[in-house]
Motif scaffolding. Structure first.
Motif, mmCIF file in Angstrom:
data_model
loop_
_atom_site.group_PDB
_atom_site.id
_atom_site.type_symbol
_atom_site.label_atom_id
_atom_site.label_comp_id
_atom_site.label_asym_id
_atom_site.label_seq_id
_atom_site.Cartn_x
_atom_site.Cartn_y
_atom_site.Cartn_z
ATOM 1 N N ARG A 296 0.814 -1.220 0.000
ATOM 2 C CA ARG A 296 0.000 0.000 0.000
ATOM 3 C C ARG A 296 0.847 1.270 0.000
ATOM 4 N N PHE A 297 2.148 1.118 0.235
ATOM 5 C CA PHE A 297 3.013 2.293 0.374
ATOM 6 C C PHE A 297 3.869 2.484 -0.873
ATOM 7 N N ARG A 298 4.092 3.724 -1.227
ATOM 8 C CA ARG A 298 5.002 4.075 -2.308
ATOM 9 C C ARG A 298 5.960 5.130 -1.773
ATOM 10 N N LEU A 299 6.957 4.667 -1.006
ATOM 11 C CA LEU A 299 7.880 5.604 -0.387
ATOM 12 C C LEU A 299 8.854 6.179 -1.403
ATOM 13 N N ASN A 300 9.251 7.399 -1.164
ATOM 14 C CA ASN A 300 10.307 8.021 -1.959
ATOM 15 C C ASN A 300 11.578 7.194 -1.793
ATOM 16 N N ASP B 237 17.148 14.015 11.801
ATOM 17 C CA ASP B 237 16.080 14.532 10.947
ATOM 18 C C ASP B 237 16.195 14.090 9.490
ATOM 19 N N GLN B 238 17.238 13.337 9.171
ATOM 20 C CA GLN B 238 17.411 12.853 7.806
ATOM 21 C C GLN B 238 17.215 11.334 7.698
ATOM 22 N N LEU B 239 16.924 10.703 8.808
ATOM 23 C CA LEU B 239 16.788 9.247 8.833
ATOM 24 C C LEU B 239 15.432 8.831 9.389
ATOM 25 N N LEU B 240 14.827 7.844 8.754
ATOM 26 C CA LEU B 240 13.678 7.155 9.342
ATOM 27 C C LEU B 240 14.263 6.066 10.232
ATOM 28 N N ILE B 241 14.102 6.203 11.537
ATOM 29 C CA ILE B 241 14.788 5.317 12.476
ATOM 30 C C ILE B 241 13.832 4.235 12.978
ATOM 31 N N ILE B 242 14.289 2.985 12.896
ATOM 32 C CA ILE B 242 13.538 1.829 13.385
ATOM 33 C C ILE B 242 14.380 1.133 14.443
ATOM 34 N N SER B 243 13.956 1.209 15.697
ATOM 35 C CA SER B 243 14.647 0.473 16.758
ATOM 36 C C SER B 243 14.083 -0.944 16.828
ATOM 37 N N CYS B 244 14.914 -1.864 17.266
ATOM 38 C CA CYS B 244 14.528 -3.281 17.259
ATOM 39 C C CYS B 244 14.767 -3.905 18.631
ATOM 40 N N SER C 63 6.514 12.670 9.386
ATOM 41 C CA SER C 63 5.427 12.711 8.412
ATOM 42 C C SER C 63 5.322 11.382 7.662
ATOM 43 N N ILE C 64 6.480 10.799 7.316
ATOM 44 C CA ILE C 64 6.495 9.504 6.621
ATOM 45 C C ILE C 64 5.911 8.424 7.522
ATOM 46 N N ALA C 65 6.298 8.435 8.794
ATOM 47 C CA ALA C 65 5.778 7.449 9.744
ATOM 48 C C ALA C 65 4.269 7.573 9.881
ATOM 49 N N ASN C 66 3.777 8.807 9.934
ATOM 50 C CA ASN C 66 2.329 9.019 10.030
ATOM 51 C C ASN C 66 1.608 8.485 8.797
ATOM 52 N N ILE D 293 2.553 6.055 6.824
ATOM 53 C CA ILE D 293 2.565 4.587 6.860
ATOM 54 C C ILE D 293 1.481 4.083 7.813
ATOM 55 N N TYR D 294 1.361 4.708 8.967
ATOM 56 C CA TYR D 294 0.337 4.296 9.921
ATOM 57 C C TYR D 294 -1.063 4.514 9.352
ATOM 58 N N ASN D 295 -1.294 5.677 8.753
ATOM 59 C CA ASN D 295 -2.633 6.010 8.245
ATOM 60 C C ASN D 295 -3.048 5.118 7.079
ATOM 61 N N LEU D 296 -2.064 4.607 6.348
ATOM 62 C CA LEU D 296 -2.384 3.723 5.225
ATOM 63 C C LEU D 296 -2.478 2.254 5.636
ATOM 64 N N SER D 297 -2.152 1.967 6.894
ATOM 65 C CA SER D 297 -2.310 0.596 7.381
ATOM 66 C C SER D 297 -3.787 0.311 7.621
ATOM 67 N N VAL D 298 -4.142 -0.987 7.672
ATOM 68 C CA VAL D 298 -5.543 -1.400 7.524
ATOM 69 C C VAL D 298 -6.131 -1.907 8.833
ATOM 70 N N PRO D 299 -7.248 -1.336 9.300
ATOM 71 C CA PRO D 299 -7.961 -1.910 10.449
ATOM 72 C C PRO D 299 -8.824 -3.093 10.004
#
Length: 686
Positions: free
Chosen positions: A283-287, A313-320, A543-546, A548-554
């Motif tokens: 569902r996502f088309r990220l830059n 501010d230049q990285l989308l950070i995912i902690s694991c 903004s990118i994280a938001n 992705i969340y908004n396009l996820s499916v309930p």
């Protein structure tokens, strides 16, 4: 009367033609390998002896069989048959001990009942003799093939796997033995089978993978009653066999079982009912210019954390996993946090290593089966569906939305998710997969370094880092460092994931100082600024994280309940077809054949027809078949064997009834998280 060399040569060519015609009819893939292929790395020789003719093969100018191919192969086969004769001892079995069913749950309790009932009459820990037949025989090395012919003529075999890693060597057998006559001895509909595998390579990892993937279709005969016959003691094949044997314990631990599967389904259902959204990457088309930082909890994170701050501010950070504790201690909020495991301890680890204020604005990306308490710690949560689970088969319509390569650690899941998002640059922080100092095996702030007085006994046990159980791996400087076996596997899985995604143009940079990770570019400290300063500064990670969340499916409750209907129908289907495979004529060979056919239904028919749903019940059936097979082999009389068969066939019917009764409650209940006992206990206590 001795025939002439010319006559023998003609007969051998006729036999090749006959074999090719047979494989064309029955094994097209084999036929395509051999059709019109000539020997290129060896020569087939007719050797004249004073009173007879022999056949042999020369490789690099030397005879493989000392100029007596037929005689040598048959002598070798006879030696194997003598060593593995009826009455020689099989190893003891571990799948039958009543004490392993210690969990007080429906599936485990019923297994314990079966084990205790049968062990009142039969001792599975006595020395178990080899039966009159071989349940599963693996012959590595075809060569001229006379040894294969000799073995199948002299011994009754349940399942036969024949494996050759040199195409030329297999080609020589086409001139020497009648493959159709060998195949005719086996019939899957009567509980026997034959499988021929040709892999033209010396790469032991590839060979092991090919043979392993075939062997795991033969549970419980593999691993509990598998014989290996290594023709000519081929060193490549021997290393493959040794590696397979070494992996058996880990393999048994990965079977899974119903009690854990139903727990995972309950967690996923509660997550979806409590507003978690389904993360579907299609569902996502990220830059593609977006850069992602994957953060693990390896010890080198402490030395690299400054770059996450500098380029935040230049990285989308995912902690694991446990790295979120380190991020908290340094005051760096990730955009996403990834979790993988279903146990309650995930909730406790998160709650003990972070605060509610810190977790605000972080979006949790959890595998569908993660404990709902963990999701409740975050204001926004998405669940992803990993491969090889019934949940993905039930809830994912587009298989591109199933996240592969997510195990065995949260770091694997983070890397896999980043690759699925389609970005071009991924930076790995704290992905050490090893440690130089055994007292610094994780980054500071990790839950592993919490004082035991601050955490529960359960979490303390889960975090018990046994530093003694280590192996060696190579670090980024080419030196050996310590690692845990699971971290080593995790590293290899990350490497495979990255290798696959290189085809998409993804570049992965290793910003850690631990293990050397294949298919990545290591960035030493003095190159970090140069590499990170080149990434785009025009993105807005929050903004990118938001988006992705908004396009996820309930999911609606009605949809979830329909998935529950499908799962119950599947379990009914599995047990109904398994119960058709009853033993009609009592003998150990027929019991073994019945068990083979039940496994064949699970590992081939059901897997192919029902996809990943198969994983919901596979471990439970494999454990049952292993117990059934063990007790059957341990029987010392026809009366004892009849007792085992009757108890196991009755147990299977009753097991279906008990599982269905529990599923009808768990799959549709309306309990809150506070009232749901499955959510509020660790797996061991459920």
């Amino acid at each position: 009367m001795t025939i002439s060399a010319e006559t023998l040569q003609q007969e051998m060519q006729q036999l090749r033609n006959k074999n090719e015609a047979f494989f064309k009819r029955t094994e097209p893939s084999i036929y395509n390998l051999i059709h019109d292929k000539k020997l290129s790395n060896c020569d087939l020789q007719i050797v004249k002896h004073p009173e007879h003719l022999e056949v042999d093969v020369t490789e690099q100018g030397s005879y493989r069989y000392h100029s007596q191919g037929r005689y040598y192969c048959r002598e070798e086969a006879n030696k194997f048959l003598t060593q593995m004769s009826p009455g020689s001892l099989l190893p003891p079995f571990i799948a039958t001990d009543a004490n392993i069913f210690s969990f007080d749950r429906v599936g485990s309790r019923h297994f314990k009942e079966l084990s205790e009932t049968i062990q009142k009459k039969i001792d599975p820990y006595q020395n178990i003799p080899m039966p009159e037949f071989y349940p599963l025989l693996v012959i590595t090395g075809v060569g001229l093939g006379f040894h294969i012919e000799n073995v199948v003529q002299q011994r009754d075999i349940g399942s036969l796997i024949i494996y050759e890693h040199k195409l030329d060597r297999f080609l020589t057998s086409l001139y020497c033995i009648d493959w159709e006559a060998i195949y005719q001895r086996f019939n899957p509909n009567k509980g026997t089978s034959i499988q021929l595998i040709i892999a033209d390579t010396d790469d032991q990892h590839i060979l092991k993978g090919i043979l392993w993937n075939e062997l795991i279709k033969y549970c419980p005969h593999f691993p509990f009653a598998t014989l290996f016959y290594n023709h000519l003691m081929d060193p490549v094949n021997q290393k493959v066999i040794d590696t397979i044997r070494a992996d058996i314990i880990n393999y048994l631990q990965q079977w899974g079982h119903y009690d854990d599967e139903i727990n995972q389904y309950n967690n996923a259902r509660q997550n979806l009912l409590h507003d978690a959204r389904a993360f579907f990457p299609s569902r996502f088309r990220l830059n593609p210019n977006i850069s992602i930082a994957i953060v693990g909890a390896g010890p080198s994170l402490d030395n690299r954390i400054q770059y996450l701050k500098k380029y935040r501010d230049q990285l989308l950070i995912i902690s694991c996993g446990t790295s979120i504790g380190t991020m908290f201690s340094y005051g760096i909020k990730p955009d996403f946090h990834v979790e993988l495991e279903s146990d309650y301890v995930v909730y406790e680890a998160l709650s003990k290593s972070t605060t509610e204020e810190f977790r605000k604005d972080i979006i949790l990306l959890a595998s569908a089966q993660v404990n709902p308490r963990a999701l409740n710690l975050f204001e926004r949560s998405c669940i992803y569906f990993k491969d090889s689970t019934a949940l993905s088969e039930l809830f994912v319509d587009n298989h591109r939305d199933i996240i592969s390569n997510t195990t065995p650690t949260c770091t694997n899941a983070g890397v896999a998710i980043a690759c699925h998002l389609g970005v071009k640059n991924i930076f790995l922080f704290g992905t050490d997969f090893g440690f130089i100092d055994k007292n610094a095996h994780h980054a500071s702030g990790s839950i592993y370094f919490k004082d035991k007085s601050e955490i529960s006994a359960v979490l303390s046990d889960a975090n018990d880092f046994n530093i003694e159980k280590t192996i060696k791996t190579t670090d980024v400087h080419g030196q050996l460092i310590d690692t845990k076996p699971m971290y080593f596997v995790s590293q290899r899985m990350v490497e495979e994931c990255i290798k696959f995604n290189h085809l998409k143009g993804i570049k992965v940079f290793n910003c850690s100082d631990g293990a050397s990770i294949k298919n990545t570019q290591w960035l030493p400290l003095d190159m970090m600024d140069a590499a990170l300063s080149r990434i785009s500064n025009e993105i807005q990670p929050s903004s990118i994280a938001n988006d992705i969340y908004n396009l996820s499916v309930p999911f609606e409750k009605e949809t979830i309940n329909k998935k529950s209907d499908t799962l119950i129908e599947f379990v009914d289907y599995v047990f109904e077809i398994l119960q058709r495979k009853i033993v009609k004529d009592l003998s150990l060979k027929n019991v073994s054949g019945s068990i083979f056919m039940m496994n064949n239904l699970i590992s081939r028919h059901i897997h192919e027809k029902k996809g990943y749903l198969y994983y919901f019940i596979r471990g439970q059936i494999w454990l049952f078949l292993s117990m059934y097979f063990t007790y059957a082999l341990s029987s010392r009389s026809e009366e004892e064997l009849a007792f085992v068969v009757n108890k196991c066939e009755d147990w299977l019917k009753e097991h279906h009834r008990r599982l269905r009764e529990e599923m009808e409650f768990i799959l549709y209940h309306d309990m809150s998280l506070d009232d749901d006992p499955w959510v509020n206990m660790t797996v061991e206590n459920k």
